[in-house]
Design a protein around this motif. Structure first.
Motif, PDB file in Angstrom:
ATOM      1  N   LEU A 288       0.841  -1.199   0.000  1.00 12.84           N
ATOM      2  CA  LEU A 288       0.000   0.000   0.000  1.00 12.84           C
ATOM      3  C   LEU A 288       0.878   1.251   0.000  1.00 12.84           C
ATOM      4  N   SER A 289       0.271   2.390  -0.269  1.00 13.33           N
ATOM      5  CA  SER A 289       1.076   3.610  -0.282  1.00 13.33           C
ATOM      6  C   SER A 289       0.577   4.599   0.762  1.00 13.33           C
ATOM      7  N   LEU A 290       1.444   5.535   1.065  1.00 13.86           N
ATOM      8  CA  LEU A 290       1.140   6.549   2.061  1.00 13.86           C
ATOM      9  C   LEU A 290       0.483   7.746   1.405  1.00 13.86           C
ATOM     10  N   CYS A 291      -0.280   8.467   2.203  1.00 13.53           N
ATOM     11  CA  CYS A 291      -0.839   9.733   1.735  1.00 13.53           C
ATOM     12  C   CYS A 291       0.307  10.734   1.540  1.00 13.53           C
ATOM     13  N   ALA A 292       1.315  10.678   2.409  1.00  9.98           N
ATOM     14  CA  ALA A 292       2.491  11.557   2.300  1.00  9.98           C
ATOM     15  C   ALA A 292       3.268  11.192   1.045  1.00  9.98           C
ATOM     16  N   ARG A 293       3.448  12.173   0.166  1.00  9.17           N
ATOM     17  CA  ARG A 293       4.075  11.869  -1.118  1.00  9.17           C
ATOM     18  C   ARG A 293       5.590  11.860  -1.055  1.00  9.17           C
ATOM     19  N   GLU A 294       6.159  12.781  -0.283  1.00  7.21           N
ATOM     20  CA  GLU A 294       7.623  12.896  -0.258  1.00  7.21           C
ATOM     21  C   GLU A 294       8.175  12.152   0.951  1.00  7.21           C
ATOM     22  N   PRO A 295       9.143  11.242   0.713  1.00  3.00           N
ATOM     23  CA  PRO A 295       9.700  10.489   1.850  1.00  3.00           C
ATOM     24  C   PRO A 295      10.187  11.404   2.979  1.00  3.00           C
ATOM     25  N   ALA A 296      10.776  12.552   2.646  1.00  2.00           N
ATOM     26  CA  ALA A 296      11.342  13.422   3.671  1.00  2.00           C
ATOM     27  C   ALA A 296      10.279  14.028   4.577  1.00  2.00           C
ATOM     28  N   SER A 297       9.026  14.045   4.124  1.00  2.00           N
ATOM     29  CA  SER A 297       7.995  14.695   4.933  1.00  2.00           C
ATOM     30  C   SER A 297       7.100  13.687   5.663  1.00  2.00           C
ATOM     31  N   ARG A 298       7.498  12.423   5.655  1.00  2.00           N
ATOM     32  CA  ARG A 298       6.671  11.418   6.344  1.00  2.00           C
ATOM     33  C   ARG A 298       6.733  11.607   7.853  1.00  2.00           C
ATOM     34  N   SER A 299       5.573  11.662   8.442  1.00  2.00           N
ATOM     35  CA  SER A 299       5.474  11.959   9.869  1.00  2.00           C
ATOM     36  C   SER A 299       5.910  10.790  10.736  1.00  2.00           C
ATOM     37  N   ASP A 300       6.561  11.129  11.846  1.00  2.00           N
ATOM     38  CA  ASP A 300       6.938  10.100  12.817  1.00  2.00           C
ATOM     39  C   ASP A 300       5.881   9.905  13.897  1.00  2.00           C
ATOM     40  N   THR A 301       4.754  10.622  13.810  1.00  3.01           N
ATOM     41  CA  THR A 301       3.729  10.468  14.852  1.00  3.01           C
ATOM     42  C   THR A 301       2.419   9.892  14.315  1.00  3.01           C
ATOM     43  N   VAL A 302       2.202   9.994  13.017  1.00  4.96           N
ATOM     44  CA  VAL A 302       0.968   9.443  12.443  1.00  4.96           C
ATOM     45  C   VAL A 302       1.230   9.045  10.997  1.00  4.96           C
ATOM     46  N   THR A 303       0.693   7.878  10.611  1.00  2.00           N
ATOM     47  CA  THR A 303       0.838   7.400   9.241  1.00  2.00           C
ATOM     48  C   THR A 303      -0.548   7.293   8.622  1.00  2.00           C
ATOM     49  N   ALA A 304      -0.747   8.011   7.515  1.00  2.00           N
ATOM     50  CA  ALA A 304      -2.019   7.935   6.789  1.00  2.00           C
ATOM     51  C   ALA A 304      -1.784   7.035   5.582  1.00  2.00           C
ATOM     52  N   ILE A 305      -2.601   5.985   5.477  1.00  2.85           N
ATOM     53  CA  ILE A 305      -2.406   4.939   4.472  1.00  2.85           C
ATOM     54  C   ILE A 305      -3.548   4.983   3.470  1.00  2.85           C
ATOM     55  N   MET A 306      -3.204   4.983   2.179  1.00  2.00           N
ATOM     56  CA  MET A 306      -4.226   5.003   1.137  1.00  2.00           C
ATOM     57  C   MET A 306      -4.840   3.601   0.999  1.00  2.00           C
ATOM     58  N   ALA A 307      -6.148   3.525   1.023  1.00  2.00           N
ATOM     59  CA  ALA A 307      -6.806   2.240   0.757  1.00  2.00           C
ATOM     60  C   ALA A 307      -6.669   1.943  -0.737  1.00  2.00           C
ATOM     61  N   PRO A 308      -6.584   0.663  -1.110  1.00  2.00           N
ATOM     62  CA  PRO A 308      -6.523   0.349  -2.550  1.00  2.00           C
ATOM     63  C   PRO A 308      -7.809   0.831  -3.235  1.00  2.00           C
ATOM     64  N   ALA A 309      -7.717   1.115  -4.533  1.00  2.00           N
ATOM     65  CA  ALA A 309      -8.878   1.590  -5.288  1.00  2.00           C
ATOM     66  C   ALA A 309     -10.049   0.627  -5.095  1.00  2.00           C
ATOM     67  N   GLY A 310     -11.226   1.190  -4.872  1.00  2.00           N
ATOM     68  CA  GLY A 310     -12.409   0.348  -4.720  1.00  2.00           C
ATOM     69  C   GLY A 310     -12.710  -0.041  -3.278  1.00  2.00           C
ATOM     70  N   PHE A 311     -11.812   0.289  -2.348  1.00  2.00           N
ATOM     71  CA  PHE A 311     -12.065  -0.034  -0.936  1.00  2.00           C
ATOM     72  C   PHE A 311     -12.366   1.247  -0.161  1.00  2.00           C
ATOM     73  N   ASP A 312     -13.267   1.117   0.818  1.00  2.00           N
ATOM     74  CA  ASP A 312     -13.621   2.259   1.661  1.00  2.00           C
ATOM     75  C   ASP A 312     -12.745   2.221   2.914  1.00  2.00           C
ATOM     76  N   ALA A 313     -11.855   3.194   3.032  1.00  2.00           N
ATOM     77  CA  ALA A 313     -10.900   3.195   4.144  1.00  2.00           C
ATOM     78  C   ALA A 313     -11.600   3.320   5.497  1.00  2.00           C
ATOM     79  N   THR A 314     -12.763   3.942   5.495  1.00  2.00           N
ATOM     80  CA  THR A 314     -13.464   4.117   6.771  1.00  2.00           C
ATOM     81  C   THR A 314     -13.889   2.771   7.359  1.00  2.00           C
ATOM     82  N   ALA A 315     -14.143   1.783   6.465  1.00  2.00           N
ATOM     83  CA  ALA A 315     -14.548   0.456   6.928  1.00  2.00           C
ATOM     84  C   ALA A 315     -13.440  -0.186   7.771  1.00  2.00           C
ATOM     85  N   VAL A 316     -12.187   0.144   7.475  1.00  2.00           N
ATOM     86  CA  VAL A 316     -11.066  -0.400   8.255  1.00  2.00           C
ATOM     87  C   VAL A 316     -11.215   0.040   9.708  1.00  2.00           C
ATOM     88  N   VAL A 317     -11.503   1.325   9.873  1.00  2.00           N
ATOM     89  CA  VAL A 317     -11.584   1.888  11.223  1.00  2.00           C
ATOM     90  C   VAL A 317     -12.791   1.324  11.969  1.00  2.00           C
TER      91      VAL A 317
END
Ligand SMILES: *Cc1c(COP(=O)(O)O)cnc(C)c1O
Length: 394
Positions: A288-317
């Motif tokens: 899977l990929s991160l919402c953060a596009r640039e590696p240098a700006s990836r947060s060390d306190t929260v990771t936002a993960i893109m759901a694969p196309a066709g999946f509802d990310a809210t269902a994960v939560v």
């Protein structure tokens, strides 16, 4: 929701037992010396964690949002121009607050997932030769997208433009967890709350005010009473409050500040980086990929993960909460339904993090995501395991 499981929302964070006990106090007269014995060290610890060396810290009974409101209303006047980027839910809400205060907000719309566009800010500040921009607003760590912005670079841009605007920084999800240097970065107003890096219940709005910002208070014409810095600074100087303070929470802050400083801020930052590296390795292993596009700006306190196309990310939560009793963060605003978030700040260890990664795997498998159980856990274990120590123990 199980009260045995750690939470993986990016605030409020897990409260260590020792801090829960510290917050549980009998009534103490807040105009007594006993209160000052709690409050003075709490305030000093907050100042040390923010690295607010020559400024002043005030602590309101409020949340991070109240700290924003105090920063704006004590330093600006109606119609003042401020510069801000919208690149996530929190930067968006800060802009909304400025607009409701009748400020003239110059908004730079940036793709959610990108950091604050320093080059664009630099261009705007350089072009603003008559210094109409009174303040620059930055969200150090966009909790909605898992993106960290470069505040030192923003300070350099302000200095290069010779621009006198105040620099206001939302450090709610970075202060006490990630490198933050109020003094060195020339931050004029730094804001945070008690419920993130400080590992406490919500209820304290903590504001660092630079000497330069202190000089703006008397000219500022936006209305404020509860949030007036002057009343707070007068009372704080005498070890107290202009109204009734949340004594238990302040005792918790004294204790949590001491915990962070005893661990060592640098060690706290390294711990967060390390835990985040394990989460990022797991996301990679899941394909899977991160919402953060640039590696240098990836947060060390929260990771936002893109759901694969066709999946509802809210269902994960919701599935994680309903089936496994574990809390993760849903996507907010522009990325609602597209990302789910793993908060990894505050009181957290590697084994706790592995339980979160393992649970997310079960949830994704339940929902039919194309992932293999254990793949992310193994990737994180490779980051967290200590073969050198293992060999030494053998
Ligand atoms: C949590 C958070 C806030 C909001 O703080 P409250 O304490 O809920 O008012 C603001 N900014 C950022 C970056 C946050 O993570």
């Amino acid at each position: 929701m199980s009260d045995q499981n750690p939470v993986f929302i990016p605030g409020p964070t897990n409260i260590p037992e020792v801090l829960r006990r510290a917050c549980d106090l009998p009534t103490i007269d807040h105009r007594s010396a006993a209160f000052a014995d709690i409050f003075v060290p709490a305030r000093q610890a907050a100042q040390a964690v923010m690295k607010c060396e020559t400024g002043q810290v005030v602590i309101f009974p409020a949340t991070g949002t109240g700290a924003w409101e105090a920063s704006i209303s004590n330093t600006l006047s109606p119609g003042d121009r401020v510069l801000a980027a919208r690149h996530g839910m929190f930067s968006h809400r800060w802009i909304d607050m400025c607009q409701r205060f009748g400020l003239d907000v110059e908004v730079v719309n940036e793709t959610w997932g990108n950091p604050l566009p320093v080059a664009e800010f630099s261009r705007i500040l350089t072009a603003d030769t008559d210094h109409r921009i009174r303040a620059v607003l930055a969200t150090h760590n966009e909790t909605a997208t898992g993106v960290t912005s470069d505040i030192a670079a923003l300070r350099t841009a302000l200095d290069a433009a010779g621009h006198p605007a105040l620099l206001m920084v939302d450090g709610v999800s970075s202060i006490g967890s990630m490198d933050f240097r109020m003094e060195e970065w020339g931050v004029d107003l730094a804001v945070t709350g008690s419920q993130k890096g400080f590992m406490l219940p919500p209820g304290l709005a903590i504001v660092g005010i630079s000497q330069k910002a202190l000089g703006h208070i008397d000219q500022a014409r936006l209305p404020r009473t509860f949030f007036d810095f002057r009343d707070m600074l007068n009372s704080h100087a005498a070890g107290g409050y202009p109204y009734t303070p949340p004594v238990g929470l302040l005792n918790g802050l004294a204790c949590s500040g001491r915990m962070l400083l005893d661990e060592g801020l640098e060690a706290v930052f390294v711990r967060h980086r390390h835990i985040a590296n394990g989460v990022r390795a797991a996301v990679d292993a899941w394909g899977l990929s991160l919402c953060a596009r640039e590696p240098a700006s990836r947060s060390d306190t929260v990771t936002a993960i893109m759901a694969p196309a066709g999946f509802d990310a809210t269902a994960v939560v919701s599935r994680a909460a309903d089936t496994y009793g574990m809390a993760f963060g849903a996507g907010l605003g522009d990325v609602a339904g597209k990302v789910f978030r793993i908060g990894h700040l505050g009181s957290l260890s590697e084994p706790m993090m592995l339980s979160g990664i393992a649970t997310i795997e079960m949830v994704m498998a339940d929902l039919g995501y194309p992932i293999m159980l254990g793949s992310g856990v193994a990737a994180a274990q490779r980051v967290y395991s200590r073969p050198a120590q293992r060999a030494a123990a053998a």
